[in-house]
Design a protein around this motif. Structure first.
Motif, mmCIF file in Angstrom:
data_model
loop_
_atom_site.group_PDB
_atom_site.id
_atom_site.type_symbol
_atom_site.label_atom_id
_atom_site.label_comp_id
_atom_site.label_asym_id
_atom_site.label_seq_id
_atom_site.Cartn_x
_atom_site.Cartn_y
_atom_site.Cartn_z
ATOM 1 N N SER A 1 0.847 -1.193 0.000
ATOM 2 C CA SER A 1 0.000 0.000 0.000
ATOM 3 C C SER A 1 0.884 1.246 0.000
ATOM 4 N N SER B 1 0.377 5.443 0.918
ATOM 5 C CA SER B 1 -0.546 6.489 1.387
ATOM 6 C C SER B 1 -0.704 7.537 0.290
ATOM 7 N N GLU B 2 -1.822 8.242 0.291
ATOM 8 C CA GLU B 2 -2.069 9.273 -0.714
ATOM 9 C C GLU B 2 -0.985 10.356 -0.674
ATOM 10 N N THR B 3 -0.541 10.717 0.540
ATOM 11 C CA THR B 3 0.507 11.733 0.692
ATOM 12 C C THR B 3 1.791 11.291 0.022
ATOM 13 N N GLU B 4 2.191 10.067 0.309
ATOM 14 C CA GLU B 4 3.421 9.508 -0.256
ATOM 15 C C GLU B 4 3.290 9.362 -1.784
#
Length: 195
Positions: free
Chosen positions: A43, A45-48
């Motif tokens: 997965s 994260s959206e930020t990453e």
């Protein structure tokens, strides 16, 4: 004694109750884990994703949304894993199969890869042994597999653990018969597509 057994270590376990239907004498029932490497992805994260993996050069990263209900994969989705980060990700090799195993699309989104990719944690990669990828691909869409898969779903969002996926049974014919089966299905699918 007309029963099916599985050898686990030195023990023979009666698995007759797990067998969904009879197969010809020269076929065998085996676990999916005996015919393919099976694993989930990583997965992000959206930020990453926005900071490191959007609009960059690298290996395509495939999420659940990128596998269609039409058995196609949308590769060029704007997310890629640059070479310097590749060791942090699992790679699904060309000719392996990606299938969604979590959420509303679980068991319903499936496709064969035409290149190596990095992939998400809600997707399961089946990397078959010995050139039987199309047979496994078709089996994963069969009523028999879908029944066993759905029977193993748990949780509020509905998913099947990787451990349970590995234990699902698959009927395996001798190689020449397997190739004939795949050729017939390929032919049938092609005739439908050409209508």
């Amino acid at each position: 004694d007309n029963k099916y057994y599985e050898q686990i270590g030195k023990n023979l376990i009666d698995i007759t109750d797990e067998i969904p239907f009879e197969i010809p004498n020269n076929w065998v029932w085996t676990r999916l884990s005996n015919v393919a490497n099976i694993y989930t992805g990583n997965s992000i994260s959206e930020t990453e994703k926005k900071a490191k993996y959007t609009n960059v050069v690298g290996r395509y990263y495939i999420g659940t949304k990128d596998v269609g209900f039409d058995n196609k994969i949308f590769y060029n989705n704007g997310i890629a894993i640059p070479r310097k980060y590749e060791q942090e990700f699992r790679i699904a090799p060309k000719h392996s199969i990606l299938m969604c195993i979590e959420g509303g699309s679980a068991g319903r989104k499936i496709a064969i890869l035409n290149q190596d990719v990095c992939f998400g944690n809600k997707l399961c990669c089946f990397s078959p042994f010995a050139g039987i990828e199309r047979y496994i691909y078709y089996y994963l869409q069969s009523p028999s597999f879908i029944d066993m898969f759905n029977g193993n779903k748990t949780g509020i969002i509905g998913g099947v653990s990787i451990a349970k996926v590995k234990r699902i049974l698959i009927p395996l014919p001798p190689q020449p018969e397997l190739e004939r089966i795949v050729a017939k299905i390929d032919e049938f699918v092609a005739s439908i597509m050409n209508r």
